[in-house]
Scaffold this motif. Structure first.
Motif, PDB file in Angstrom:
ATOM      1  N   GLU A 138      45.856  42.610  47.856  1.00 41.73           N
ATOM      2  CA  GLU A 138      46.084  43.310  46.607  1.00 41.73           C
ATOM      3  C   GLU A 138      46.348  42.464  45.131  1.00 41.73           C
ATOM      4  N   SER A 139      47.537  41.443  46.061  1.00 44.20           N
ATOM      5  CA  SER A 139      47.443  40.024  45.346  1.00 44.20           C
ATOM      6  C   SER A 139      46.747  39.213  44.504  1.00 44.20           C
ATOM      7  N   TYR A 140      45.515  39.325  45.234  1.00 47.50           N
ATOM      8  CA  TYR A 140      44.059  38.789  44.711  1.00 47.50           C
ATOM      9  C   TYR A 140      43.134  39.610  43.483  1.00 47.50           C
ATOM     10  N   SER A 141      43.413  40.265  43.932  1.00 51.94           N
ATOM     11  CA  SER A 141      43.430  42.378  43.363  1.00 51.94           C
ATOM     12  C   SER A 141      43.859  42.502  41.708  1.00 51.94           C
ATOM     13  N   ARG A 142      45.107  42.246  42.270  1.00 52.62           N
ATOM     14  CA  ARG A 142      46.144  41.804  40.573  1.00 52.62           C
ATOM     15  C   ARG A 142      45.925  41.054  39.475  1.00 52.62           C
ATOM     16  N   ASP A 143      45.708  39.724  39.830  1.00 50.99           N
ATOM     17  CA  ASP A 143      45.310  38.548  39.539  1.00 50.99           C
ATOM     18  C   ASP A 143      44.571  39.048  38.648  1.00 50.99           C
ATOM     19  N   LEU A 144      43.459  39.187  39.423  1.00 45.94           N
ATOM     20  CA  LEU A 144      41.622  39.675  38.776  1.00 45.94           C
ATOM     21  C   LEU A 144      41.929  40.688  37.162  1.00 45.94           C
ATOM     22  N   GLU A 145      43.337  41.344  37.789  1.00 46.00           N
ATOM     23  CA  GLU A 145      42.772  42.796  36.381  1.00 46.00           C
ATOM     24  C   GLU A 145      43.749  42.487  35.647  1.00 46.00           C
ATOM     25  N   LYS A 146      44.766  41.123  35.670  1.00 46.59           N
ATOM     26  CA  LYS A 146      45.565  40.734  34.274  1.00 46.59           C
ATOM     27  C   LYS A 146      44.270  39.403  33.595  1.00 46.59           C
ATOM     28  N   LEU A 147      42.934  39.523  34.416  1.00 48.60           N
ATOM     29  CA  LEU A 147      41.503  38.840  33.437  1.00 48.60           C
ATOM     30  C   LEU A 147      41.157  39.804  33.179  1.00 48.60           C
ATOM     31  N   THR A 148      41.470  40.804  33.430  1.00 44.63           N
ATOM     32  CA  THR A 148      39.585  42.194  32.755  1.00 44.63           C
ATOM     33  C   THR A 148      41.166  42.941  31.587  1.00 44.63           C
ATOM     34  N   LEU A 149      42.657  42.608  32.121  1.00 46.50           N
ATOM     35  CA  LEU A 149      43.256  43.429  31.329  1.00 46.50           C
ATOM     36  C   LEU A 149      43.205  42.415  30.124  1.00 46.50           C
ATOM     37  N   PHE A 150      43.425  41.428  29.965  1.00 41.99           N
ATOM     38  CA  PHE A 150      43.011  40.010  29.153  1.00 41.99           C
ATOM     39  C   PHE A 150      41.754  40.050  27.980  1.00 41.99           C
ATOM     40  N   LEU A 151      40.628  40.212  28.856  1.00 46.12           N
ATOM     41  CA  LEU A 151      39.382  40.937  27.844  1.00 46.12           C
ATOM     42  C   LEU A 151      39.189  42.141  27.260  1.00 46.12           C
ATOM     43  N   THR A 152      39.827  42.945  27.722  1.00 44.73           N
ATOM     44  CA  THR A 152      39.393  43.952  27.135  1.00 44.73           C
ATOM     45  C   THR A 152      40.875  44.271  25.508  1.00 44.73           C
ATOM     46  N   GLU A 153      42.455  43.899  25.790  1.00 42.65           N
ATOM     47  CA  GLU A 153      42.879  43.453  24.387  1.00 42.65           C
ATOM     48  C   GLU A 153      42.592  43.068  23.911  1.00 42.65           C
ATOM     49  N   ASN A 154      41.758  42.054  24.110  1.00 47.00           N
ATOM     50  CA  ASN A 154      40.958  40.862  22.831  1.00 47.00           C
ATOM     51  C   ASN A 154      39.317  41.019  22.263  1.00 47.00           C
ATOM     52  N   GLU A 155      38.878  42.345  22.991  1.00 49.29           N
ATOM     53  CA  GLU A 155      37.981  42.701  23.157  1.00 49.29           C
ATOM     54  C   GLU A 155      36.439  42.136  23.180  1.00 49.29           C
ATOM     55  N   ILE A 156      37.041  41.248  24.460  1.00 45.11           N
ATOM     56  CA  ILE A 156      35.941  40.314  24.777  1.00 45.11           C
ATOM     57  C   ILE A 156      35.214  41.089  26.125  1.00 45.11           C
ATOM     58  N   ASP A 157      33.393  40.761  25.092  1.00 47.69           N
ATOM     59  CA  ASP A 157      33.025  41.004  26.230  1.00 47.69           C
ATOM     60  C   ASP A 157      31.778  40.787  27.351  1.00 47.69           C
ATOM     61  N   PHE A 158      32.789  40.000  28.578  1.00 49.92           N
ATOM     62  CA  PHE A 158      32.440  38.912  29.497  1.00 49.92           C
ATOM     63  C   PHE A 158      32.203  40.173  30.334  1.00 49.92           C
ATOM     64  N   THR A 159      30.944  39.836  31.435  1.00 46.29           N
ATOM     65  CA  THR A 159      30.830  40.995  32.508  1.00 46.29           C
ATOM     66  C   THR A 159      31.431  39.177  33.662  1.00 46.29           C
ATOM     67  N   PRO A 160      31.580  40.049  35.077  1.00 47.18           N
ATOM     68  CA  PRO A 160      31.939  38.364  35.812  1.00 47.18           C
ATOM     69  C   PRO A 160      30.064  37.604  35.492  1.00 47.18           C
ATOM     70  N   ILE A 161      29.160  37.334  35.573  1.00 44.85           N
ATOM     71  CA  ILE A 161      28.321  36.721  35.902  1.00 44.85           C
ATOM     72  C   ILE A 161      28.647  35.885  34.291  1.00 44.85           C
ATOM     73  N   SER A 162      28.675  36.530  33.268  1.00 51.47           N
ATOM     74  CA  SER A 162      28.297  35.556  31.608  1.00 51.47           C
ATOM     75  C   SER A 162      30.085  34.996  31.702  1.00 51.47           C
ATOM     76  N   ILE A 163      31.290  35.405  31.980  1.00 52.99           N
ATOM     77  CA  ILE A 163      31.917  34.835  32.037  1.00 52.99           C
ATOM     78  C   ILE A 163      32.027  33.246  31.632  1.00 52.99           C
ATOM     79  N   ASP A 164      32.894  32.870  30.385  1.00 54.26           N
ATOM     80  CA  ASP A 164      32.665  31.042  30.524  1.00 54.26           C
ATOM     81  C   ASP A 164      33.511  30.324  30.668  1.00 54.26           C
ATOM     82  N   ALA A 165      34.639  29.033  30.688  1.00 54.73           N
ATOM     83  CA  ALA A 165      35.152  27.952  30.787  1.00 54.73           C
ATOM     84  C   ALA A 165      35.838  28.900  29.512  1.00 54.73           C
TER      85      ALA A 165
END
Length: 298
Positions: free
Chosen positions: A26-53
């Motif tokens: 659950e802790s690992y999952s919450r960290d990933l949810e923070k990343l996906t929320l960041f992408l949504t809020e900033n309208e960044i359209d990256f998938t887990p495969i395409s997201i860059d450094a």
């Protein structure tokens, strides 16, 4: 690949392949949810495969403003594990967190109680209260065996092997270990089972659970925290304590009294001796005593 699907597959991997506990997953999952929320809020359209450094670094900078270095390091570690999984499964060729440096947080020494403070805590328990005998047994068991709170509340009567002097403990990732139990803790558990628990009717699926509440169900982690917190207030203990404090104290007291670090590692259920070294803090007086007693030039 959508984030939701990738996270779900990753959760199964952590559970089945790595055998991690539910709380850790659950802790690992919450960290990933923070990343996906960041992408949504900033309208960044990256998938887990395409997201860059670059994007992961931007996320790291964003969270660094809101949380302390220790939490930031934990999130980076969680993301690194997730992308390592995607590389392992051939979804990605590289891990975008490889060039991200986690903040240096230093070694956090665990809080401990002295033997006198532990005795004070236990002595402060009101044994005239219906749950007093149970609570004393809980503290004796935590301190006697160095258990995690999750291990204590899931301890079963069938896990007690008093003739051999051991209890069977189910730790992180459902890994079992046998831990020696002090005769004092054995005595109090025996009294609790015979005089207190025998008066309760266990609820369904809790027939074998050792520690029960008044309704015959297992105790929660929060209940154990509350018991300790109330006792600390009662004796005017100016320390922030938790069930883990008793675990730290167990290990530290054993080490100070001459126990081998490897033996403590086995009793605590640590896979790595490095974890035990962090758990068991050594004060300068103990180190000085070791040199005085064991150095050939003494």
């Amino acid at each position: 690949m959508k984030w939701q699907n990738a996270i779900r597959d990753y959760q199964l991997y952590l559970k089945i392949e790595r055998g991690l506990a539910k709380n850790t997953i659950e802790s690992y999952s919450r960290d990933l949810e923070k990343l996906t929320l960041f992408l949504t809020e900033n309208e960044i359209d990256f998938t887990p495969i395409s997201i860059d450094a670059v994007t992961v670094k931007e996320f790291n900078y964003a969270i660094a403003k809101k949380i302390n270095p220790r939490s930031q390091a934990r999130i980076i570690s969680g993301l690194r594990s997730f992308f390592d999984y995607l590389v392992f499964e051939d979804y990605r060729e590289t891990n975008p967190t490889d060039l991200i440096e986690a903040p240096k947080i230093g070694r956090k020494l665990p809080d401990t109680l002295s033997e006198d403070e532990i005795n004070e805590l236990i002595s402060a328990i009101d044994l005239s209260h219906p749950q007093g005998e149970r609570n004393r047994t809980i503290l004796e068991t935590l301190y006697s065996c160095g258990l995690r709170v999750s291990e204590l509340i899931t301890l079963k009567i069938s896990d007690l092997f008093f003739e051999e002097g051991f209890i069977k403990v189910t730790g992180k990732g459902n890994k079992e270990r046998y831990v020696p139990i002090h005769f004092n803790a054995q005595k109090y558990i025996t009294i609790y089972i015979a005089e207190i628990r025998s008066q309760l009717k266990p609820a369904k699926s809790f027939e074998d659970t050792l520690f029960l509440n008044r309704r015959g169900k297992g105790l929660t982690r929060q209940m154990i925290f509350t018991i300790l917190k109330e006792l600390a207030v009662k004796i005017n203990l100016n320390k922030k304590i938790s069930p883990h404090t008793l675990r730290h104290s167990f290990a530290t007291h054993l080490l100070k009294n001459g126990a081998d670090l490897r033996a403590i590692q086995l009793m605590l259920g640590h896979e790595s001796i490095t974890t035990t070294e962090v758990y068991v803090h050594l004060d300068t007086s103990y180190l000085k005593e070791v040199v005085e007693n064991y150095h050939p030039r003494k």
